[in-house]
Scaffold this motif. Structure first.
Motif: not given
Length: 562
Positions: A218-235, A285-294
């Protein structure tokens, strides 16, 4: 693949705040757009995608909507909007509107009600959760920096916002909310619009448990994309939307889909899936993004661009349709990013355009791209307006990063690069406004503007016009197969587009140096015709071996051997 009008179209994206101001308040508006419809008709585009013009407090430049069925006063009135729609239709063009339904504004009536009490009938229109031991419900981070959760003292709970804290996420689990969205969509479609561009549409379904990325954290933020990108009911949701709304109209739909792969995209756009027509993916669009993102900028490599484009061309072939873009309101200018905006300004702009208009898919032109508008370097952070940029600046400053390094990332990747006013002429403020523009004009407007482009027969504008005309004549630009050539070459991007009737050979030099093109020996043809090039080229030249000039582009039609 079945022919459809949207497959044969070229789309022009308008960011209304920065397109044309009619009343001198420094903000682009609907009457300003209306005054430039003849210009769009001259260019030859088929469809206009209008970024949000709905009522909004403008925390994220209109992508925070407080009333989906009302026009923002800055832009004009519903009557102005109706005049715009008629003006487009009278000229044989279509209009698609932005649909922003992953989130609303916190000033939307639904959210005003939702935050009043835990048992309010609108409470479940949004995603509310109690905290955990004085912390947010999970460790998800917002796309715009910081936590994706905001504590609300009124009911002592947190609401989810994947973007700004003034953009609470809508709860698509709620069938009443979904029906409200569908009714609103029908309202616009019944007014005569021709489709929707759907903002971050693949985020509308969240994993119901809303788990932390790192368990117990709870002390730091993480990209939770696995839980909200292409989620279970999107289709399920999109098929319901298609059944309830989209299938009842002859329209085009394109969904912004962050983080999708071609395999996932095929689920959204498959011809038999009854969801969307196209998605905007972000892999290129991410072709020039490093490991820490945009903002972690690294040099792009042509080999990566070629690999990504080949993958999307081949993996959607005969399954679904591509969208083709290299810049928009959320991205830097493609000429500055992938071309050369100084010495080879004209040549590289035309080369990049050639790429976009000769692949399988629907090309999207972002306003100003057709005259070669470039990135801007404002002297200080005070001149920037974009919430994502400003939040990142403060966050990185607090983390001890030096100002020069932060500003360099902004110069390369900041969203305001694409939001400076459209450059109409060499007059004051580039002819965009008689007042003070809401954001400064790029200082190069005296050299790069529409007035100058229209007068120069060799301009980038006239090249775009010719490319658009070529797509109308040659079916092969849209409906055909893709074969990569010279795949290991780090200077040349070349490919063949072919169907039963014809073949196109596309040759692009992606560098400011000369480069040698050699045609594969197994490619047989009776004769070749040069359809378009950004330098003078002799029709009689042997195309099996060509010495290309810096940023040279050529497209040949090859008559197949019988």
């Amino acid at each position: 693949m079945a022919k459809q009008w949207w497959k044969d179209s070229v789309v022009y994206q308008i960011y209304p705040r920065s397109f044309m101001d009619s009343n001198g308040d420094g903000i682009g508006d609907l009457k300003g757009i209306i005054s430039k419809l003849d210009y769009l008709q001259t260019l030859g585009v088929d469809v206009v995608w209008l970024c949000p013009v709905y009522e909004s407090p403008n925390d994220d430049n209109g992508y925070d909507i407080s009333n989906y069925q009302s026009i923002m006063k800055d832009f004009g009135t519903l009557a102005d909007w109706e005049e715009l729609l008629k003006g487009l239709h009278d000229r044989g063009m279509k209009l698609i509107m932005d649909l922003v339904v992953n989130h609303s504004s916190d000033e939307h009536a639904w959210f005003v009600e939702s935050r009043k009490s835990k048992d309010n009938e609108y409470r479940d229109y949004y995603i509310w959760r109690p905290g955990q031991d004085g912390h947010a419900p999970n460790d998800w981070g917002s796309f715009f920096s910081g936590s994706a959760w905001q504590y609300d003292e009124q009911t002592e709970e947190y609401f989810l916002h994947l973007f700004s804290k003034k953009q609470p996420d809508l709860n698509w689990e709620n069938p009443k909310l979904r029906q409200e969205v569908y009714d609103m969509m029908k309202w616009w479609l019944d007014k005569g619009i021709d489709g929707f561009r759907m903002d971050v549409i693949n985020l509308i379904s969240k994993v119901p448990e809303l788990p932390s990325v790192v368990e117990g954290n709870h002390d730091s933020y993480h990209f939770g994309g696995d839980y909200f990108m292409n989620g279970p009911r999107v289709h399920e949701y999109l098929q319901e939307m298609n059944r309830e709304v989209l299938s009842k109209y002859d329209i085009m739909t394109v969904g912004e889909a962050i983080g999708v792969t071609p395999e996932e995209a095929a689920l959204y756009v498959g011809e038999e899936r009854n969801e969307l027509n196209m998605v905007f993916h972000f892999e290129l669009m991410d072709v020039d993004s490093g490991e820490h993102g945009k903002w972690d900028v690294k040099p792009w490599k042509l080999s990566d661009i070629k690999r990504i484009i080949k993958k999307w061309q081949l993996e959607l072939q005969d399954k679904g349709w591509n969208s083709l873009y290299l810049n928009n309101h959320d991205q830097p200018r493609m000429l500055s990013r992938f071309g050369n905006d100084t010495v080879y300004h004209k040549e590289s702009a035309k080369m990049l355009a050639t790429l976009l208009h000769t692949l399988q898919g629907t090309p999207y032109i972002y306003q100003g791209e057709e005259i070669g508008m470039t990135n801007v370097k404002f002297a200080s952070i005070e001149e920037y307006k974009d919430i994502e940029t400003l939040n990142m600046y403060q966050e990185q400053l607090a983390a001890g990063k030096d100002v020069d390094s932060i500003m360099n990332s902004i110069y390369v990747k900041g969203r305001d690069n694409g939001r400076t006013p459209m450059q109409w002429s060499s007059d004051r403020h580039a002819g965009f406004t008689k007042g003070m523009p809401w954001i400064s004009v790029n200082p190069n407007y005296e050299q790069i503007n529409v007035e100058q482009a229209l007068q120069d027969p060799e301009s980038i504008f006239h090249y775009y016009k010719k490319l658009i005309e070529l797509r109308k004549v040659h079916n092969v630009t849209g409906y055909s197969n893709y074969r990569a050539l010279m795949e290991d070459n780090d200077r040349i991007f070349a490919y063949i587009r072919s169907n039963n009737e014809e073949q196109l050979l596309v040759i692009l030099n992606f560098t400011g140096e000369p480069a040698s093109f050699v045609l594969d020996e197994d490619i047989r043809y009776q004769r070749n015709t040069l359809l378009i090039s950004n330098y003078d080229a002799a029709e009689s030249e042997d195309i099996r071996h060509i010495e290309l000039r810096p940023y040279e582009a050529r497209v040949y039609k090859l008559l197949k051997k019988q």
